[in-house]
Design a protein around this motif. Structure first.
Motif, mmCIF file in Angstrom:
data_model
loop_
_atom_site.group_PDB
_atom_site.id
_atom_site.type_symbol
_atom_site.label_atom_id
_atom_site.label_comp_id
_atom_site.label_asym_id
_atom_site.label_seq_id
_atom_site.Cartn_x
_atom_site.Cartn_y
_atom_site.Cartn_z
ATOM 1 N N ALA A 46 0.803 -1.220 0.000
ATOM 2 C CA ALA A 46 0.000 0.000 0.000
ATOM 3 C C ALA A 46 0.839 1.275 0.000
ATOM 4 O O ALA A 46 0.556 2.185 -0.795
ATOM 5 N N PRO A 47 1.863 1.400 0.851
ATOM 6 C CA PRO A 47 2.643 2.650 0.815
ATOM 7 C C PRO A 47 3.303 2.884 -0.547
ATOM 8 O O PRO A 47 3.314 4.009 -1.045
ATOM 9 N N ASN A 51 2.350 6.030 -3.056
ATOM 10 C CA ASN A 51 3.345 6.978 -3.563
ATOM 11 C C ASN A 51 3.325 7.046 -5.081
ATOM 12 O O ASN A 51 3.374 8.130 -5.664
ATOM 13 N N GLN A 52 3.250 5.900 -5.733
ATOM 14 C CA GLN A 52 3.208 5.881 -7.197
ATOM 15 C C GLN A 52 1.944 6.564 -7.708
ATOM 16 O O GLN A 52 1.982 7.314 -8.684
ATOM 17 N N LEU A 56 1.713 9.824 -10.059
ATOM 18 C CA LEU A 56 1.003 9.733 -11.336
ATOM 19 C C LEU A 56 -0.069 10.808 -11.439
ATOM 20 O O LEU A 56 -0.172 11.495 -12.459
ATOM 21 N N VAL A 57 -0.849 10.978 -10.384
ATOM 22 C CA VAL A 57 -1.905 11.986 -10.397
ATOM 23 C C VAL A 57 -1.294 13.380 -10.518
ATOM 24 O O VAL A 57 -1.788 14.229 -11.271
#
Length: 97
Positions: A46-47, A51-52, A56-57
């Motif tokens: 999950a972490p 972060n990815q 990306l957003v």
């Protein structure tokens, strides 16, 4: 030429049948709790995924902003122009002598 060796009087013979050892029994299968396994894997990744996803957003928002910036500036300029023209039109005109 040599004479062939005489055949021995007693030949060894196999009198016992040897069976291969039985393969070890596999350990009993324990049912796998897939929900617990999924939860554990998600907790571990999950972490990294968060972060990815955040990166990306952020990249996508920056790209969209770069593409929209000229249009936003144009629209803002049009609104300011309309406001200034409206304000100028409402100004009292000085009287000519």
């Amino acid at each position: 030429m040599r004479a062939p060796k005489p055949t021995p009087r007693f030949l060894p013979t196999l009198t016992e049948v040897v069976q291969p050892p039985n393969p070890p029994e596999p350990p009993p299968q324990v049912p796998i709790d897939t929900d617990a396994m999924v939860a554990k894997v998600m907790q571990a990744v999950a972490p990294h995924i968060e972060n990815q996803l955040r990166e990306l957003v952020s990249d996508l928002v920056q790209e969209q902003l770069r593409e929209l910036s000229p249009r936003i500036q144009h629209d803002l300029e049009q609104m300011v122009r309309a406001a200034v023209e409206g304000a100028v039109a409402e100004m009292p005109h000085p009287r000519q002598p």
